[in-house]
Design a protein around this motif. Structure first.
Motif, PDB file in Angstrom:
ATOM      1  N   THR A 165     -16.846  16.050  -4.888  1.00  0.00           N
ATOM      2  CA  THR A 165     -16.381  15.131  -3.846  1.00  0.00           C
ATOM      3  C   THR A 165     -17.556  14.328  -3.297  1.00  0.00           C
ATOM      4  N   HIS A 166     -18.776  14.788  -3.507  1.00  0.00           N
ATOM      5  CA  HIS A 166     -19.949  14.067  -3.022  1.00  0.00           C
ATOM      6  C   HIS A 166     -20.110  12.765  -3.801  1.00  0.00           C
ATOM      7  N   ILE A 167     -20.484  12.882  -5.075  1.00  0.00           N
ATOM      8  CA  ILE A 167     -20.572  11.704  -5.953  1.00  0.00           C
ATOM      9  C   ILE A 167     -19.891  12.096  -7.261  1.00  0.00           C
ATOM     10  N   PRO A 168     -18.667  11.618  -7.494  1.00  0.00           N
ATOM     11  CA  PRO A 168     -17.907  12.123  -8.646  1.00  0.00           C
ATOM     12  C   PRO A 168     -18.289  11.516  -9.979  1.00  0.00           C
ATOM     13  N   GLN A 169     -18.947  10.374  -9.990  1.00  0.00           N
ATOM     14  CA  GLN A 169     -19.231   9.749 -11.276  1.00  0.00           C
ATOM     15  C   GLN A 169     -20.576   9.016 -11.240  1.00  0.00           C
ATOM     16  N   PRO A 170     -21.134   8.709 -12.422  1.00  0.00           N
ATOM     17  CA  PRO A 170     -22.420   8.017 -12.434  1.00  0.00           C
ATOM     18  C   PRO A 170     -22.291   6.607 -11.854  1.00  0.00           C
ATOM     19  N   ASP A 178     -30.496  -8.695  -6.120  1.00  0.00           N
ATOM     20  CA  ASP A 178     -30.320  -8.621  -7.584  1.00  0.00           C
ATOM     21  C   ASP A 178     -28.837  -8.677  -7.952  1.00  0.00           C
ATOM     22  N   ALA A 179     -27.999  -8.034  -7.131  1.00  0.00           N
ATOM     23  CA  ALA A 179     -26.562  -8.027  -7.414  1.00  0.00           C
ATOM     24  C   ALA A 179     -25.990  -9.431  -7.245  1.00  0.00           C
ATOM     25  N   TYR A 180     -26.408 -10.112  -6.186  1.00  0.00           N
ATOM     26  CA  TYR A 180     -25.913 -11.471  -5.911  1.00  0.00           C
ATOM     27  C   TYR A 180     -26.260 -12.399  -7.085  1.00  0.00           C
ATOM     28  N   LEU A 181     -27.485 -12.277  -7.596  1.00  0.00           N
ATOM     29  CA  LEU A 181     -27.906 -13.140  -8.701  1.00  0.00           C
ATOM     30  C   LEU A 181     -27.060 -12.905  -9.956  1.00  0.00           C
ATOM     31  N   ARG A 182     -26.496 -11.703 -10.052  1.00  0.00           N
ATOM     32  CA  ARG A 182     -25.694 -11.375 -11.240  1.00  0.00           C
ATOM     33  C   ARG A 182     -24.194 -11.399 -10.953  1.00  0.00           C
ATOM     34  N   LYS A 183     -23.834 -11.927  -9.795  1.00  0.00           N
ATOM     35  CA  LYS A 183     -22.418 -12.037  -9.369  1.00  0.00           C
ATOM     36  C   LYS A 183     -21.721 -10.675  -9.380  1.00  0.00           C
ATOM     37  N   LEU A 184     -22.454  -9.661  -8.961  1.00  0.00           N
ATOM     38  CA  LEU A 184     -21.880  -8.310  -8.938  1.00  0.00           C
ATOM     39  C   LEU A 184     -21.487  -7.936  -7.521  1.00  0.00           C
ATOM     40  N   LYS A 185     -20.282  -7.360  -7.392  1.00  0.00           N
ATOM     41  CA  LYS A 185     -19.848  -6.870  -6.084  1.00  0.00           C
ATOM     42  C   LYS A 185     -19.871  -5.334  -6.112  1.00  0.00           C
ATOM     43  N   ASP A 186     -19.940  -4.724  -4.942  1.00  0.00           N
ATOM     44  CA  ASP A 186     -19.944  -3.270  -4.860  1.00  0.00           C
ATOM     45  C   ASP A 186     -18.717  -2.710  -5.593  1.00  0.00           C
ATOM     46  N   GLY A 187     -18.911  -1.743  -6.486  1.00  0.00           N
ATOM     47  CA  GLY A 187     -17.787  -1.142  -7.216  1.00  0.00           C
ATOM     48  C   GLY A 187     -17.479  -1.817  -8.538  1.00  0.00           C
ATOM     49  N   LYS A 202     -20.314   1.898 -12.562  1.00  0.00           N
ATOM     50  CA  LYS A 202     -20.043   1.055 -11.393  1.00  0.00           C
ATOM     51  C   LYS A 202     -21.337   0.870 -10.588  1.00  0.00           C
ATOM     52  N   VAL A 203     -21.423  -0.257  -9.863  1.00  0.00           N
ATOM     53  CA  VAL A 203     -22.641  -0.493  -9.074  1.00  0.00           C
ATOM     54  C   VAL A 203     -22.425  -0.151  -7.611  1.00  0.00           C
ATOM     55  N   PHE A 258     -19.712  -6.341 -16.383  1.00  0.00           N
ATOM     56  CA  PHE A 258     -18.932  -5.971 -17.564  1.00  0.00           C
ATOM     57  C   PHE A 258     -17.672  -6.841 -17.641  1.00  0.00           C
ATOM     58  N   THR A 259     -17.470  -7.467 -18.776  1.00  0.00           N
ATOM     59  CA  THR A 259     -16.220  -8.214 -18.969  1.00  0.00           C
ATOM     60  C   THR A 259     -15.459  -7.560 -20.106  1.00  0.00           C
ATOM     61  N   LYS A 260     -14.311  -7.031 -19.753  1.00  0.00           N
ATOM     62  CA  LYS A 260     -13.518  -6.320 -20.767  1.00  0.00           C
ATOM     63  C   LYS A 260     -12.958  -7.324 -21.760  1.00  0.00           C
ATOM     64  N   PRO A 261     -13.087  -7.063 -23.066  1.00  0.00           N
ATOM     65  CA  PRO A 261     -12.483  -7.981 -24.022  1.00  0.00           C
ATOM     66  C   PRO A 261     -10.961  -7.862 -23.961  1.00  0.00           C
ATOM     67  N   LYS A 262     -10.266  -8.930 -24.300  1.00  0.00           N
ATOM     68  CA  LYS A 262      -8.809  -8.882 -24.302  1.00  0.00           C
ATOM     69  C   LYS A 262      -8.347  -7.904 -25.385  1.00  0.00           C
ATOM     70  N   GLN A 263      -7.429  -7.009 -25.037  1.00  0.00           N
ATOM     71  CA  GLN A 263      -6.991  -6.005 -26.010  1.00  0.00           C
ATOM     72  C   GLN A 263      -5.482  -6.068 -26.216  1.00  0.00           C
ATOM     73  N   LYS A 264      -5.094  -5.550 -27.376  1.00  0.00           N
ATOM     74  CA  LYS A 264      -3.650  -5.461 -27.649  1.00  0.00           C
ATOM     75  C   LYS A 264      -3.249  -3.989 -27.512  1.00  0.00           C
TER      76      LYS A 264
END
Ligand SMILES: Cc1cc2nc3c(=O)[nH]c(=O)nc-3n(C[C@H](O)[C@H](O)[C@H](O)COP(=O)(O)OP(=O)(O)OC[C@H]3O[C@@H](n4cnc5c(N)ncnc54)[C@H](O)[C@@H]3O)c2cc1C
Length: 456
Positions: A165-170, A178-187, A202-203, A258-264
């Motif tokens: 419950t503290h930190i469940p994932q990496p 640095d995040a702003y320059l890469r257009k990254l938002k929290d999560g 996730k960031v 991360f941009t997910k590729p379009k999938q079928k």
């Protein structure tokens, strides 16, 4: 030969930590059964073998001998005993005589443990930093480390729900600039690349970490066969030539969104699970192609209400789940009345009942269950039905009509007194059909209800 040994709370002893501090650890609870402290196992074994010098009666005597063995060495603790540790508390070694109070700081006399008693600095003559340097392609420094509630590769801590419950994932910690320059938002999910590989986590964005430095916990290796969070996909395998210390805490990386590729995505089955899946999937993803193959002609209906449909209490329309235009809104291609008959997971292809082959990126199996028919039942005889799909319900209704008998003269035998059997029985009873239930277990709904409830 296996001898049961006491656990750490079940025996007394001492523990030394990295500031040379020795503490006495008392026994708290009795060991179960015949389990004994390791040291007692050893002395009893030696005594049984008639070896000399093992005539101890308690652990304190063993510790006294251990302390005497250190006399005159750099780690002299000949002044220690269980009695002193219990009465006076912990000590930092050396403790060379019975009134010595321990040594909080070593080498205050500048007499070092070397042949000439002088301090030796093993600094390499040609000192230069071989750590990987940042450049335009990999402009950020990656630092790796620990989080509070996990230990190493989580072999034990990863299984403790409370710790998760503290930190469940990496995650990747990153400065806001640095995040702003890469257009990254929290999560947001980011791809972190080095010259050796990549991870995808996730960031977490803040100002606590300095600019151009990012941090990734090192605890997550392969999880469910995926190595999205494995820090060592990207760390450098450089080691210090003398100490062999690896350079895991310093390497050059780039971070991008991360941009997910379009999938079928092909969903096999159009029952309750598939319905929920396409709805929740579309809430998160509007881009991917969704195809649903349904062996039944009628997809997405309320199977639970089939008994009420059989008894005509509800019309078919009342069972239909799909609202008008819903499939178009969800952007789902439905293939009604077409089952999937073969799956080639290597080629990522399915073959439908008509013989067409369809490729997929992701396959979701939502095929539900089949009615279990005991092998002794001659199911091909007229008047035998299962009750799983609309087709089964329609066949039963047709058969009832064809008998030409009023419902009071019809007799239905239901094999199985579980939930489904009883639901159908209740629905048919409402229209005055005679019912017999054949139940193998001694009571009805024996899996769901206890004896008392089953009788009600
Ligand atoms: C008569 C009846 C009454 C029930 N009453 C209740 C109740 O009161 N409460 C309750 O909680 N649950 C009840 N259930 C159970 C509930 O309906 C199921 O748990 C639920 O429908 C399971 O959902 P599903 O999507 O996994 O499977 P399903 O809803 O069974 O859907 C699976 C679909 O996949 C299709 N399919 C299978 N193989 C293929 C293939 N190869 N290609 C294409 N399509 C395929 C099937 O034809 C089916 O349409 C009842 C079930 C029945 C039959």
């Amino acid at each position: 030969l296996l001898l049961p040994a006491a656990g750490w709370l079940e025996k007394e002893g001492t523990m030394t930590n990295s500031e040379r501090r020795i503490s006495y650890l008392p026994k708290v609870i009795d060991a179960p059964g015949e389990a004994l402290p390791d040291v007692e196992i050893l002395w009893r074994f030696a005594q049984a073998m008639d070896y000399e010098g093992f005539d101890y009666t308690n652990a304190s005597e063993v510790y006294d001998e251990h302390c005497l063995l250190t006399k005159g060495t750099n780690i002299d603790i000949s002044g220690l005993s269980y009695k002193r540790l219990k009465e006076e508390g912990s000590f930092q070694w050396p403790v060379p005589h019975k009134t010595h109070m321990g040594t909080p700081r070593l080498f205050t006399d500048f007499q070092f443990y070397t042949n000439d008693k002088k301090a030796h600095f093993n600094a390499p003559r040609s000192l230069y930093n071989k750590s990987e340097q940042v450049d335009a392609d990999f402009p950020l420094i990656l630092n790796t480390g620990r989080v509070r509630d996990q230990w190493h590769t989580r072999t034990k801590t990863g299984k403790v729900k409370r710790l998760l419950t503290h930190i469940p994932q990496p995650y990747l910690e990153m400065n806001k600039v640095d995040a702003y320059l890469r257009k990254l938002k929290d999560g947001d999910v980011a791809v972190i690349k080095s010259r050796r590989g990549q991870v995808q986590v996730k960031v977490k964005i803040n100002f606590d970490i300095r600019e151009r430095v990012v941090f990734l916990p090192m605890h997550w290796g392969k999880v469910l066969n995926d190595d999205f969070g494995r820090a060592n996909n990207i760390t450098n395998d450089l080691v210090d030539p003398i100490s062999k210390e690896p350079d895991f805490k310093y390497c050059a990386v780039q971070v991008e969104r991360f941009t997910k590729p379009k999938q079928k995505i092909i969903v096999v089955g159009a029952g309750a699970a598939a319905y929920r899946f396409i709805q929740s999937f579309r809430e998160k993803n509007k881009k991917d192609e969704l195809h649903v193959f349904s062996r039944e002609d009628d997809p997405f209906y309320n199977r639970v209400l089939l008994p009420e449909y059989v008894s005509d209490e509800l019309s078919w329309e009342a069972l239909e789940k799909l609202k008008k235009g819903e499939l178009q809104k969800l952007d789902v291609t439905l293939h009604p009345g077409i089952g999937i008959v073969d799956i080639d997971t290597r080629a990522k292809q399915v073959t439908d009942a008509v013989g067409f082959i369809h490729s997929y990126d992701l396959l979701v199996m939502a095929t539900g269950s089949r009615a279990f028919v005991p092998s002794e039942i001659q199911f091909d005889l007229p008047g035998c039905f299962t009750m799983r799909e609309r087709g089964d319900a329609d066949k039963l209704k047709r058969y009832q009509r064809q008998t030409g008998l009023p419902s009071e003269e019809q007799h239905v035998v239901i094999v199985g007194g579980g939930l489904l059997g009883l639901e159908l029985a209740a629905a048919l009873k409402k229209i005055n059909i005679n019912i017999s239930i054949v139940q193998r277990a001694p009571r009805l709904m024996e899996r769901q209800l206890d004896r008392v409830a089953s009788r009600l």
